[in-house]
Structures are given as C-alpha cells and as structure tokens.
Design a protein around this motif. Structure first.
Motif, PDB file in Angstrom:
ATOM      1  N   TRP A  37      -4.292   9.249  10.734  1.00  0.00           N
ATOM      2  CA  TRP A  37      -5.467   9.121   9.885  1.00  0.00           C
ATOM      3  C   TRP A  37      -5.227   7.795   9.063  1.00  0.00           C
ATOM      4  CZ3 TRP A  37      -9.880  12.101   9.072  1.00  0.00           C
ATOM      5  CH2 TRP A  37     -10.739  11.738   8.228  1.00  0.00           C
ATOM      6  N   PHE A  38      -4.101   7.633   8.635  1.00  0.00           N
ATOM      7  CA  PHE A  38      -3.891   6.420   7.888  1.00  0.00           C
ATOM      8  C   PHE A  38      -4.074   4.960   8.605  1.00  0.00           C
ATOM      9  CE2 PHE A  38      -1.235   2.937   6.319  1.00  0.00           C
ATOM     10  CZ  PHE A  38      -1.695   2.874   5.062  1.00  0.00           C
ATOM     11  N   SER A  82      -7.535  -4.152   7.460  1.00  0.00           N
ATOM     12  CA  SER A  82      -6.557  -4.944   7.603  1.00  0.00           C
ATOM     13  C   SER A  82      -6.729  -6.435   8.095  1.00  0.00           C
ATOM     14  CB  SER A  82      -5.754  -4.155   8.940  1.00  0.00           C
ATOM     15  OG  SER A  82      -6.696  -4.174  10.043  1.00  0.00           O
ATOM     16  N   PRO A 131      -8.080   5.965   3.494  1.00  0.00           N
ATOM     17  CA  PRO A 131      -6.818   6.083   4.220  1.00  0.00           C
ATOM     18  C   PRO A 131      -5.812   6.770   3.446  1.00  0.00           C
ATOM     19  CG  PRO A 131      -7.668   3.725   4.428  1.00  0.00           C
ATOM     20  CD  PRO A 131      -8.657   4.442   3.585  1.00  0.00           C
ATOM     21  N   SER A 132      -5.996   7.012   2.262  1.00  0.00           N
ATOM     22  CA  SER A 132      -4.914   7.688   1.339  1.00  0.00           C
ATOM     23  C   SER A 132      -5.010   9.109   1.606  1.00  0.00           C
ATOM     24  CB  SER A 132      -5.401   7.207  -0.148  1.00  0.00           C
ATOM     25  OG  SER A 132      -6.535   7.881  -0.385  1.00  0.00           O
ATOM     26  N   GLY A 159      -4.536  10.586   4.488  1.00  0.00           N
ATOM     27  CA  GLY A 159      -3.310  10.690   5.242  1.00  0.00           C
ATOM     28  C   GLY A 159      -2.060  10.696   4.467  1.00  0.00           C
ATOM     29  N   LEU A 169      -7.998   2.017  -0.034  1.00  0.00           N
ATOM     30  CA  LEU A 169      -7.127   3.033   0.136  1.00  0.00           C
ATOM     31  C   LEU A 169      -7.920   4.303   0.171  1.00  0.00           C
ATOM     32  CD1 LEU A 169      -3.674   1.994  -1.133  1.00  0.00           C
ATOM     33  CD2 LEU A 169      -4.340   2.306   1.247  1.00  0.00           C
ATOM     34  N   ASN A 188      -7.781   4.454   9.653  1.00  0.00           N
ATOM     35  CA  ASN A 188      -8.960   4.297   8.591  1.00  0.00           C
ATOM     36  C   ASN A 188      -8.657   2.980   7.735  1.00  0.00           C
ATOM     37  OD1 ASN A 188     -10.851   6.440   8.177  1.00  0.00           O
ATOM     38  ND2 ASN A 188      -8.994   7.587   8.640  1.00  0.00           N
ATOM     39  N   ILE A 189      -7.115   2.467   7.942  1.00  0.00           N
ATOM     40  CA  ILE A 189      -6.737   1.255   7.456  1.00  0.00           C
ATOM     41  C   ILE A 189      -7.257   0.075   8.230  1.00  0.00           C
ATOM     42  CG2 ILE A 189      -4.511   0.911   8.236  1.00  0.00           C
ATOM     43  CD1 ILE A 189      -5.236   0.695   4.558  1.00  0.00           C
ATOM     44  N   TYR A 217       0.798  -1.341  -0.046  1.00  0.00           N
ATOM     45  CA  TYR A 217      -0.095   0.038   0.175  1.00  0.00           C
ATOM     46  C   TYR A 217       0.903   1.178   0.128  1.00  0.00           C
ATOM     47  CZ  TYR A 217      -4.519  -2.525   0.779  1.00  0.00           C
ATOM     48  OH  TYR A 217      -5.642  -3.237   0.740  1.00  0.00           O
TER      49      TYR A 217
END
Length: 458
Positions: A249-250, A258, A275-276, A278, A272, A253-254, A192
């Motif tokens: 943040w990443f 996961s 999460p992206s 972040g 993503l 949100n991941i 990622y």
C-alpha cells in the motif's frame, strides 16, 4: 470538483474560514470511516481495522492535509479512491449486483476530478486482487476487462488534462536529471519513514538538499531498502499478509509523489496522507501481536499511542493558526529557510508591524539574495515608514530580479512620486509598458505623471 466544493463553501459562508475548515475536517472523518470499512472487508478483523483507522486518522502527519484549506483536493481524492475500493470488494462478493460497478467507475472519475494522484487506483485494485487471492492468475483472468477499463479511463483523463493544461508534466521542475531525481528522492523516502515513525519537527515548508550523486552512504542504504520492499511484499504475502499489505500500500500510493513525473515540490507532509495508511496497518499489526502476551496489553498500547498522536496533532494544529505561527514553526525547525522568513515578514507587514517586518524580510534576503518577493515587501515596509531612500533601491532590486512583477513597478513609481521626482516616475512607467502594455491603470498613472512632471518644469 475541488473548486466546486470551495464554491459551495463560499455560497454558505462567504470567506469565513471556519466553514472551509469544518468541511476539511468532516472529509477527514469520512475518510477514517471508509478506511475502517475497507480494512474490515479486506481483513475480516474488526480489531485490526479499528486500530489501523484510528492510527491513520490521528497521526500528526495528517495535520497539513486537514488544516490547510488548499489541501481539499487531497481529501476529496482519497474519499473517492476509498469508496471505489470498497465498492470493488463488494462487487467481488456478489458480481450480479451491477450497481457496485457503477459506483467503482463513477468514484474513480470523481477522484480524478479531485486530485490527479487518483490515477493509481487501477494499480491499487490489481495489487489488492494479487494480495487477497489464492489463485492470482484466475483472479487476473476474471477481472482483466475491468482493469483495462479503469486504465483506459486513467489514460483518457491524462490526455484530456494535457490538452487543457498544455503539457503532461509541469514545465518547471527542480531537476530533469534522472540520477539526481533518483538519489534525492531515495533520501526523501528515508525522511518520510522517519516522520512516520517519529513525527517530530513537522512543518509546512521543507528545504531539502538536492543530491546529484548516487555514491553516498544514505543514498545507497535507502536504495537497497527500497529495492527490498517489493521483494518483501511478494515473500510475505502468504506468511505475514498484513505486513505485505502495509508495504505494498505504501509503495503504490507514494508513486504519484515520487517525482517519476517531475513536478516542483520535493517533499511535503500532505504527500503522505494516503501512503501513511500502510504505516498505520503495520503498526496495528505489531500492536495486535501483543495479544500473545496479554490482551489487556494490546488495548493499553493502542490507547497510549492514540492519546500520544492526539496530543501531538493538537499541538501541531496550533501552528496553522495564522501565517505567523505557521512560518515561525518552519523557522524553529529550519532557521535558514528564506521563504519562511519572508512569510513572517509579510504577515507583520499586513499587520502594520513594520519594524518586525523589516527585520524578517532582511533576514530572508540575507538567506536568499534572489528572493525578489522579499525585496518587494521590504521596499513596501520602508515606503510605509516614509523611508523612500531605502524603499527605492529595494524596488529597483526587485525589478532586476523579476522584470515581469508589475507590482514592483507601481511601488517604485509611487515611491518616486512621494518625493516629487516625476521624471523618474515617467521612466519607470514607460519601462512597465514593455511588460504590461495592456494594463489600463498604467496609462492613467502615466498620464498623471506627465502632467505633474510638466508642472514641476513650469
């Protein structure tokens, strides 16, 4: 809620895909706007907010979430998550305005009805309070009741979902071994990171090696990095708050994708989408640091990156034109992907390009001898070519691999009927009764087969 949005699309434009794509695109535009508004409220810095929103919205990794109609739930869920976060920050500014509390709760409920990943909203709110507060304990003490309410809503939603679906997690997962999940997902996180920094070779179906050992260099390296990230979130909160915000943040949100709660997919670009942001915040911060050298350099850098992202996203969007372009891109990136070969072969089959279909479906089977769908479609291609001597073994193999696939029985029976072997037709349909006894077409065809078989005897 996602299904309702599809129903509205259908009411307006029936099955015309244009309306569905326009809706996805508009939702993404609204999400970009909400990202800007959220960051503006959080950071009080319009330049960073604009840069981060543009970088997030234009990043090629978002193509799957926007171009794939079935990813509507992702877009809707993020829309209501962002709306809830903005309402929360506005409520903190003026707690007398109770309407913002209603917006927070309603948006959270709507986000849960759009996508289960929205369950992380309470954690996001607690993190943003921690990140933005000079007195963390005081902020937690003031807002504990709202945290508790949102967590209770999340818990209630998950209980109701489990009652409706029948279980908390998917019954079929790629692994139930915690060490296998940990070692594999650590490498997925590394992939990622690479896709965010260097978005090359994007495609719709990633084959990822399942790792069973923690004693690998790449696994150990990624585990160390992942363990260091929460530490950096805490240490940089005061010194470099934007980096702390980006990393936190990443990480939060991941979490839903996961495999902490196991499901069937190991890796996907659509995971993503939120999460992206972040990464976009981090990149916007790094670009903004160029102002210490020259303000014009900052503007030039952000324009260059946005133009690059726009070009890459435009090219990536072309791969979603149809099944042929979509799966051809997958094969271009992963030539040993059986599912992609099957997808191309099925596209050619539906287009009546039977020779090309046979070629791709045979390649799919060569790569995966258990691909029963490829066997079934290969049999169909042979049947349409009139090559029943080849179609029949293909359908027989399909049934060996997947006895519950009703379509394969009908295909096999049809092939036998084409060569006037009604005794075999009867045998196939009698076997199908064990799998689909309530299928009305079965008994009609079985009756016709008995009649034809009797005629052939007479």
């Amino acid at each position: 809620l996602t299904t309702l949005s599809y129903a509205l699309n259908y009411a307006v434009g029936s099955l015309n895909p244009l309306g569905y794509h326009i809706t996805n695109f508009l939702l993404h535009l609204f999400n970009v706007l909400l990202v800007f508004l959220l960051l503006r409220v959080l950071l009080n810095d319009d330049l960073i907010a604009v840069m981060a929103a543009l970088l997030w919205g234009l990043h090629p990794i978002q193509t799957e979430s926007v171009s794939w109609i079935a990813s509507r739930g992702n877009l809707l869920g993020v829309f209501f998550i962002l709306l809830s976060l903005i309402a929360y920050r506005l409520w903190l500014v003026d707690r007398t305005r109770k309407k913002w509390l209603l917006v927070i709760i309603m948006s959270f409920c709507l986000s849960l009805l759009s996508k289960e990943m929205a369950i992380i909203l309470p954690i996001l709110i607690i993190f943003l309070d921690y990140w933005a507060s000079t007195s963390v304990k005081e902020k937690l003490r003031q807002n504990w009741w709202l945290y508790s309410l949102l967590l209770a809503i999340a818990g209630l939603f998950w209980i109701i979902r489990a009652q409706v679906v029948g279980q908390f997690a998917m019954p079929q997962t790629w692994s139930n071994d915690p060490l296998t999940v940990l070692s594999t997902m650590s490498r997925v996180m590394g992939r990622y990171f690479v896709l965010l920094v260097w978005p090359a070779g994007l495609h719709a179906d990633y084959q990822f090696e399942i790792t069973t050992s923690l004693l690998r260099f790449d696994v150990i390296t990624m585990l160390i990095i992942l363990l260091c990230l929460p530490f950096l979130v805490v240490k940089l909160r005061v010194k470099i708050p934007l980096v702390s915000l980006a990393l936190g943040w990443f990480l939060i949100n991941i979490l839903p994708v996961s495999n902490l709660i196991p499901f069937q997919v190991i890796i996907a670009e659509r995971f993503l989408y939120l999460p992206s942001l972040g990464f976009a915040i981090l990149l916007a911060y790094l670009v903004s640091r160029l102002k210490t050298i020259s303000e014009n350099l900052t503007y030039a850098a952000i324009i260059l990156i946005c133009l690059t992202y726009t070009g890459l996203t435009f090219q990536q969007n072309k791969t979603w034109k149809n099944e042929e372009t979509l799966f051809t891109q997958v094969v271009r990136c992963e030539s040993d992907n059986s599912k992609a070969r099957y997808g191309i072969g099925t596209f050619y089959l539906n287009q009546g390009q039977l020779e090309k279909s046979v070629e791709q479906l045979k390649a799919a089977i060569e790569l995966d001898q258990t691909n029963f769908l490829a066997y079934n479609n290969l049999g169909a291609a042979y049947k349409f070519q009139g090559k029943f001597d080849l179609a029949i073994p293909a359908f027989q193999r399909t049934i060996e691999l997947k006895r519950s696939l009703v379509e394969a029985y009908f295909n096999l029976a049809d092939s036998y009927a084409a060569i006037r072997d009604f005794t075999s037709v009867v045998k196939v349909l009698e076997n199908l009764k064990l799998q689909a006894a309530s299928n009305p077409n079965l008994y009609y065809l079985l009756a016709m087969a008995y009649l034809e078989d009797r005629k052939s005897v007479v």
